[in-house]
Design a protein around this motif. Structure first.
Motif, PDB file in Angstrom:
ATOM      1  N   ILE A 277      -3.243 -17.208  -0.717  1.00 19.27           N
ATOM      2  CA  ILE A 277      -3.835 -17.914  -1.845  1.00 19.27           C
ATOM      3  C   ILE A 277      -5.374 -16.461  -2.221  1.00 19.27           C
ATOM      4  O   ILE A 277      -6.006 -17.049  -0.935  1.00 19.27           O
ATOM      5  CB  ILE A 277      -4.043 -19.382  -2.189  1.00 19.27           C
ATOM      6  N   THR A 278      -5.719 -16.202  -3.412  1.00 25.91           N
ATOM      7  CA  THR A 278      -6.151 -15.511  -3.283  1.00 25.91           C
ATOM      8  C   THR A 278      -7.101 -15.901  -4.832  1.00 25.91           C
ATOM      9  O   THR A 278      -6.918 -16.452  -6.055  1.00 25.91           O
ATOM     10  CB  THR A 278      -5.970 -13.797  -4.013  1.00 25.91           C
ATOM     11  N   PRO A 279      -8.333 -16.476  -4.117  1.00 22.57           N
ATOM     12  CA  PRO A 279      -8.657 -17.315  -5.547  1.00 22.57           C
ATOM     13  C   PRO A 279      -9.495 -15.907  -6.147  1.00 22.57           C
ATOM     14  O   PRO A 279      -9.571 -15.094  -6.456  1.00 22.57           O
ATOM     15  CB  PRO A 279     -10.377 -17.645  -4.719  1.00 22.57           C
ATOM     16  N   GLU A 280      -9.842 -16.262  -7.690  1.00 22.71           N
ATOM     17  CA  GLU A 280      -9.546 -16.090  -8.555  1.00 22.71           C
ATOM     18  C   GLU A 280     -11.156 -16.028  -9.736  1.00 22.71           C
ATOM     19  O   GLU A 280     -11.690 -15.377  -9.360  1.00 22.71           O
ATOM     20  CB  GLU A 280      -8.029 -15.459  -9.788  1.00 22.71           C
ATOM     21  N   THR A 281     -10.652 -16.705  -9.602  1.00 23.81           N
ATOM     22  CA  THR A 281     -12.648 -17.859 -10.091  1.00 23.81           C
ATOM     23  C   THR A 281     -11.984 -19.247  -9.133  1.00 23.81           C
ATOM     24  O   THR A 281     -11.823 -19.226  -8.784  1.00 23.81           O
ATOM     25  CB  THR A 281     -12.324 -17.918 -12.442  1.00 23.81           C
ATOM     26  N   ASP A 282     -13.353 -19.558  -9.861  1.00 24.97           N
ATOM     27  CA  ASP A 282     -13.916 -20.916  -9.528  1.00 24.97           C
ATOM     28  C   ASP A 282     -12.800 -21.852  -9.688  1.00 24.97           C
ATOM     29  O   ASP A 282     -12.254 -23.128  -8.835  1.00 24.97           O
ATOM     30  CB  ASP A 282     -14.962 -21.975  -9.470  1.00 24.97           C
ATOM     31  N   ARG A 283     -11.618 -21.397 -10.863  1.00 32.10           N
ATOM     32  CA  ARG A 283     -10.334 -22.006 -10.768  1.00 32.10           C
ATOM     33  C   ARG A 283      -9.754 -21.994 -11.366  1.00 32.10           C
ATOM     34  O   ARG A 283      -8.524 -22.465 -12.081  1.00 32.10           O
ATOM     35  CB  ARG A 283     -11.072 -23.683 -12.288  1.00 32.10           C
ATOM     36  N   THR A 284      -9.338 -20.653 -11.016  1.00 31.66           N
ATOM     37  CA  THR A 284      -8.002 -19.915 -11.338  1.00 31.66           C
ATOM     38  C   THR A 284      -7.837 -19.154  -9.811  1.00 31.66           C
ATOM     39  O   THR A 284      -8.698 -18.959  -9.311  1.00 31.66           O
ATOM     40  CB  THR A 284      -7.897 -18.754 -12.797  1.00 31.66           C
ATOM     41  N   SER A 285      -6.566 -19.049  -9.538  1.00 30.17           N
ATOM     42  CA  SER A 285      -6.138 -18.855  -8.550  1.00 30.17           C
ATOM     43  C   SER A 285      -4.356 -17.974  -8.184  1.00 30.17           C
ATOM     44  O   SER A 285      -4.204 -17.815  -9.603  1.00 30.17           O
ATOM     45  CB  SER A 285      -5.744 -19.582  -6.654  1.00 30.17           C
ATOM     46  N   HIS A 286      -5.013 -16.482  -7.154  1.00 34.69           N
ATOM     47  CA  HIS A 286      -3.933 -15.747  -7.343  1.00 34.69           C
ATOM     48  C   HIS A 286      -2.868 -15.834  -6.238  1.00 34.69           C
ATOM     49  O   HIS A 286      -3.162 -16.081  -5.044  1.00 34.69           O
ATOM     50  CB  HIS A 286      -3.871 -14.205  -7.481  1.00 34.69           C
ATOM     51  N   TYR A 287      -2.018 -16.822  -6.692  1.00 31.50           N
ATOM     52  CA  TYR A 287      -1.084 -17.369  -5.408  1.00 31.50           C
ATOM     53  C   TYR A 287       0.356 -16.324  -5.041  1.00 31.50           C
ATOM     54  O   TYR A 287       1.384 -16.657  -5.604  1.00 31.50           O
ATOM     55  CB  TYR A 287      -0.154 -18.883  -6.219  1.00 31.50           C
ATOM     56  N   PHE A 288       0.443 -15.911  -4.131  1.00 37.95           N
ATOM     57  CA  PHE A 288       1.433 -15.377  -3.621  1.00 37.95           C
ATOM     58  C   PHE A 288       2.111 -15.412  -2.366  1.00 37.95           C
ATOM     59  O   PHE A 288       1.811 -16.361  -1.395  1.00 37.95           O
ATOM     60  CB  PHE A 288       0.428 -13.837  -2.417  1.00 37.95           C
ATOM     61  N   TRP A 289       3.544 -16.200  -3.042  1.00 33.74           N
ATOM     62  CA  TRP A 289       4.026 -16.006  -1.900  1.00 33.74           C
ATOM     63  C   TRP A 289       6.009 -15.765  -1.862  1.00 33.74           C
ATOM     64  O   TRP A 289       6.739 -14.990  -2.386  1.00 33.74           O
ATOM     65  CB  TRP A 289       5.317 -17.645  -2.143  1.00 33.74           C
ATOM     66  N   ALA A 290       6.546 -15.936  -1.016  1.00 30.59           N
ATOM     67  CA  ALA A 290       8.462 -15.067  -0.305  1.00 30.59           C
ATOM     68  C   ALA A 290       8.679 -16.886   0.439  1.00 30.59           C
ATOM     69  O   ALA A 290       7.786 -17.474   1.212  1.00 30.59           O
ATOM     70  CB  ALA A 290       7.879 -13.662   0.253  1.00 30.59           C
TER      71      ALA A 290
END
Length: 377
Positions: A277-290
């Motif tokens: 999980i990569t923080p984008e901002t304090d309230r949004t995230s990039h969630y990479f999964w497989a």
């Protein structure tokens, strides 16, 4: 270290945590980064990502030195350069200006920040903190992603919540009983024992459920490997967190009583749910999964079905996490309370808090994590 949880845990946990900067975060899948620049905000830093002529991934600050025009809107030129779309200034892959319009003398201050990049496990990882600390050995272990012994695929979720909420969700899987009742949830999740262990960078939560009925998701997977299977199974979930935001979950089921708890999983199906999980901002995230599996490796059909199935499950999580973030924002003075099941998540939060302390960025101290071990439901 192994911990025992108390019968009741009532300390509070801060809801929205800042993200460490001195860490590797996934910026993109490797196939996303091409010769056409792309924009992505990582740890609240807008980046322009592109590849040089020889295929090397580059991450520069997405703002031209001249008037802050986004470089991601420009184009790649020459061997490794990127041209600003506004006035044509060209930077090399280190962020140094190599060409200015209408003048021969280049202002020596004409640079944009560049960020260390590592390509590993089908991902492009970026370090947005102190570049002197960017040790490639600190990239979290996700070797199943490109190992010939595992097959699978995944997607990216743009989660409208703080990255820590995603980590909390993955560190305690008892929510499956309620959020994912039609696929992977069952009441044995809340009833089973678990053991939590940790060190200074990792946390592991291990849970076994023996001689139970397989939920629909796992029944289908058993029948993919053992056509016509019916009966009881032994099920496991081994959650492994690596700071600051990678969680790999060893999951599976095997025919009951065939030795899976002792290490023989040959009569079952085994998968790894890979999450970073990569923080984008304090309230949004990039969630990479497989989802990776070690059976029927040559079946693209199973790969696609699993990706679609897990995507549906995670879609249910996404709805809950976004609703949770909205409730947090509507109740800014409320702090979380913790239950026995939160032990793994609390230790992960404590490790992240220590990383923030080391950076001098921690505004508030998180509560002390529990020093106990839970031995029964």
């Amino acid at each position: 270290m192994t911990d025992t949880m108390p019968a009741r845990q009532t300390s509070t946990t801060h809801k929205v945590m800042p993200h460490p900067l001195n860490a590797w975060y996934v910026a993109a899948w490797d196939h996303e980064v091409t010769r056409k620049p792309m924009a992505r905000r990582i740890a609240d830093r807008p980046l322009a990502l592109y590849r040089t002529e020889d295929g090397r991934a580059v991450a520069l600050a997405d703002a031209c030195w001249h008037r802050l025009a986004p470089l991601s809107m420009g184009k790649v030129v020459g061997r490794d350069g990127i041209q600003c779309p506004y006035h044509g200034i060209v930077y090399d892959s280190l962020g140094r200006c190599v060409s200015m319009p209408a003048q021969e003398t280049i202002n020596p201050s004409a640079t944009v920040p560049s960020f260390p990049v590592v390509e590993r496990y089908r991902y492009v990882w970026v370090w947005v903190g102190d570049p002197a600390l960017a040790d490639p050995a600190l990239v979290p272990d996700m070797h199943q992603m490109d190992s010939p012994e595992w097959a699978g695929d995944g997607l990216t979720i743009h989660a409208k919540c703080n990255f820590q909420l995603v980590l909390d969700n993955l560190m305690d899987l008892t929510h499956e009983e309620f959020v994912h009742s039609s696929t992977i949830g069952q009441e044995e999740l809340s009833e089973s024992d678990f053991v939590t262990t940790h060190d200074d960078r990792t946390v592991t939560v291990e849970r076994w459920m023996l001689n139970i009925d397989p939920p629909p998701f796992w029944l289908k997977n058993m029948r993919d490997k053992f056509p016509g299977f019916s009966g009881k199974v032994d099920r496991w979930q081994i959650i492994h967190f690596e700071a600051p935001s990678t969680i790999n979950i060893d999951v599976g089921v095997a025919m009951a009583g065939t030795g899976a708890p002792e290490g023989d999983r040959s009569q079952g199906v085994n998968g790894y749910v890979m999450n970073t999980i990569t923080p984008e901002t304090d309230r949004t995230s990039h969630y990479f999964w497989a989802f990776m599996r070690n059976y029927r490796l040559d079946s693209q059909l199973i790969t696609t079905q699993l990706r679609q199935g897990v995507h549906g499950v995670f879609g249910e999580d996404e709805v809950m996490l976004e609703a949770q973030q909205a409730a947090i924002d509507a109740n800014p003075d409320y702090e979380f309370y913790n239950l026995n099941i939160d032990a793994g998540g609390m230790w992960a939060r404590r490790i992240i808090e220590r990383m923030l302390e080391a950076e001098g960025r921690s505004a508030r101290m998180a509560p002390a994590a529990p020093t106990f071990r839970r031995t029964g439901a």
